[in-house]
Design a protein around this motif. Structure first.
Motif, short mmCIF file in Angstrom:
data_model
loop_
_atom_site.label_atom_id
_atom_site.label_comp_id
_atom_site.label_asym_id
_atom_site.label_seq_id
_atom_site.Cartn_x
_atom_site.Cartn_y
_atom_site.Cartn_z
N ILE A 1 0.84 -1.21 0.00
CA ILE A 1 0.00 0.00 0.00
C ILE A 1 0.87 1.26 0.00
N ARG A 2 1.87 1.29 0.90
CA ARG A 2 2.76 2.47 0.98
C ARG A 2 3.47 2.72 -0.35
N GLU A 3 4.00 1.63 -0.95
CA GLU A 3 4.76 1.79 -2.20
C GLU A 3 3.87 2.29 -3.33
N ARG A 4 2.68 1.70 -3.47
CA ARG A 4 1.80 2.11 -4.57
C ARG A 4 1.28 3.53 -4.39
N CYS A 5 0.93 3.90 -3.15
CA CYS A 5 0.38 5.24 -2.91
C CYS A 5 1.42 6.34 -3.11
N SER A 6 2.70 6.00 -2.99
CA SER A 6 3.76 7.01 -3.14
C SER A 6 4.44 6.94 -4.51
N CYS A 7 3.92 6.09 -5.41
CA CYS A 7 4.52 5.94 -6.73
C CYS A 7 3.79 6.82 -7.74
N GLU A 8 4.53 7.72 -8.38
CA GLU A 8 3.92 8.66 -9.33
C GLU A 8 3.41 7.99 -10.60
N ARG A 9 3.85 6.78 -10.89
CA ARG A 9 3.33 6.05 -12.06
C ARG A 9 1.98 5.41 -11.74
N VAL A 10 1.67 5.28 -10.45
CA VAL A 10 0.42 4.66 -10.02
C VAL A 10 -0.62 5.71 -9.66
N PHE A 11 -0.24 6.63 -8.77
CA PHE A 11 -1.13 7.71 -8.35
C PHE A 11 -0.57 9.05 -8.80
N SER A 12 -1.44 9.86 -9.38
CA SER A 12 -1.03 11.19 -9.82
C SER A 12 -2.07 12.20 -9.38
N PRO A 13 -1.76 13.11 -8.43
CA PRO A 13 -0.54 13.12 -7.61
C PRO A 13 -0.56 11.96 -6.62
N THR A 14 0.58 11.71 -5.97
CA THR A 14 0.63 10.62 -4.99
C THR A 14 -0.29 10.96 -3.82
N VAL A 15 -0.71 9.93 -3.10
CA VAL A 15 -1.63 10.14 -1.97
C VAL A 15 -0.97 9.71 -0.67
N ASN A 16 -1.33 10.44 0.37
CA ASN A 16 -0.81 10.13 1.69
C ASN A 16 -1.90 9.42 2.47
N VAL A 17 -1.63 8.19 2.90
CA VAL A 17 -2.60 7.43 3.68
C VAL A 17 -2.01 7.11 5.05
N GLN A 18 -2.87 7.03 6.04
CA GLN A 18 -2.42 6.58 7.35
C GLN A 18 -2.86 5.12 7.50
N LEU A 19 -1.92 4.29 7.92
CA LEU A 19 -2.19 2.86 8.07
C LEU A 19 -2.13 2.49 9.54
N GLU A 20 -3.11 1.72 9.95
CA GLU A 20 -3.18 1.29 11.35
C GLU A 20 -3.50 -0.20 11.38
N VAL A 21 -2.72 -0.95 12.14
CA VAL A 21 -2.99 -2.37 12.32
C VAL A 21 -3.69 -2.52 13.67
N ALA A 22 -4.79 -3.26 13.68
CA ALA A 22 -5.53 -3.45 14.92
C ALA A 22 -5.94 -4.91 15.06
N GLU A 23 -6.28 -5.28 16.26
CA GLU A 23 -6.78 -6.63 16.49
C GLU A 23 -8.17 -6.51 17.10
N LEU A 24 -9.14 -7.14 16.43
CA LEU A 24 -10.51 -7.17 16.91
C LEU A 24 -10.95 -8.62 16.97
N TRP A 25 -11.46 -9.03 18.10
CA TRP A 25 -11.93 -10.41 18.27
C TRP A 25 -10.87 -11.42 17.82
N ARG A 26 -9.63 -11.13 18.23
CA ARG A 26 -8.46 -12.00 17.96
C ARG A 26 -8.14 -12.14 16.48
N ARG A 27 -8.59 -11.18 15.70
CA ARG A 27 -8.28 -11.17 14.27
C ARG A 27 -7.63 -9.85 13.92
N ARG A 28 -6.62 -9.90 13.06
CA ARG A 28 -5.91 -8.68 12.67
C ARG A 28 -6.58 -8.04 11.47
#
Length: 130
Positions: free
Chosen positions: A69-96
């Motif tokens: 996700i980070r690589e594609r969102c910051s690649c100018e050949r994929v996104f024009s202009p590039t996009v800044n996303v915030q990524l968060e990993v969480a665990e809910l009901w013992r599932r990631r």
């Protein structure tokens, strides 16, 4: 910013999208990132199915997903202009799960040369002038 449980209870809509992502992140996820960027922003929850059931992501796949996700969102050949996303990993009901938070962009964003817009709970090609 709503807690994850509240987002899931709210269900899919204009600013919330669920993806199982059991076999990785596909084009439709990046099209949604693009449409959220071109609209009011939003959250994509990976590891949650369309019914709002937390199915979780396969163990060991989360780091690869985040890198992809980070690589594609910051690649100018994929996104024009590039996009800044915030990524968060969480665990809910013992599932990631992963939350991708997308901020609205001041400029029109295109994914692979195509701008996407968000209408209701769907992404559509288009929206060149806006």
């Amino acid at each position: 910013e709503l807690p994850l449980c509240s987002l899931i209870e709210k269900g899919e809509g204009e600013q919330i999208e669920f993806k199982t992502a059991s076999k990785g992140v596909h084009d439709d996820t990046f099209e949604t990132i693009c449409s959220f960027s071109n609209h009011r922003g939003g959250d994509i929850l990976l590891g949650v199915n369309d019914s709002g059931v937390v199915v979780g992501l396969p163990r060991g796949s989360v780091e690869l997903l985040l890198t992809d996700i980070r690589e594609r969102c910051s690649c100018e050949r994929v996104f024009s202009p590039t996009v800044n996303v915030q990524l968060e990993v969480a665990e809910l009901w013992r599932r990631r799960i992963v939350r991708i938070h997308v901020e609205p962009n001041a400029c029109r964003v295109a994914y692979k040369g195509v701008p996407y817009i968000r209408l209701g709970e769907s992404d559509y090609k288009g929206g060149r002038n806006g």
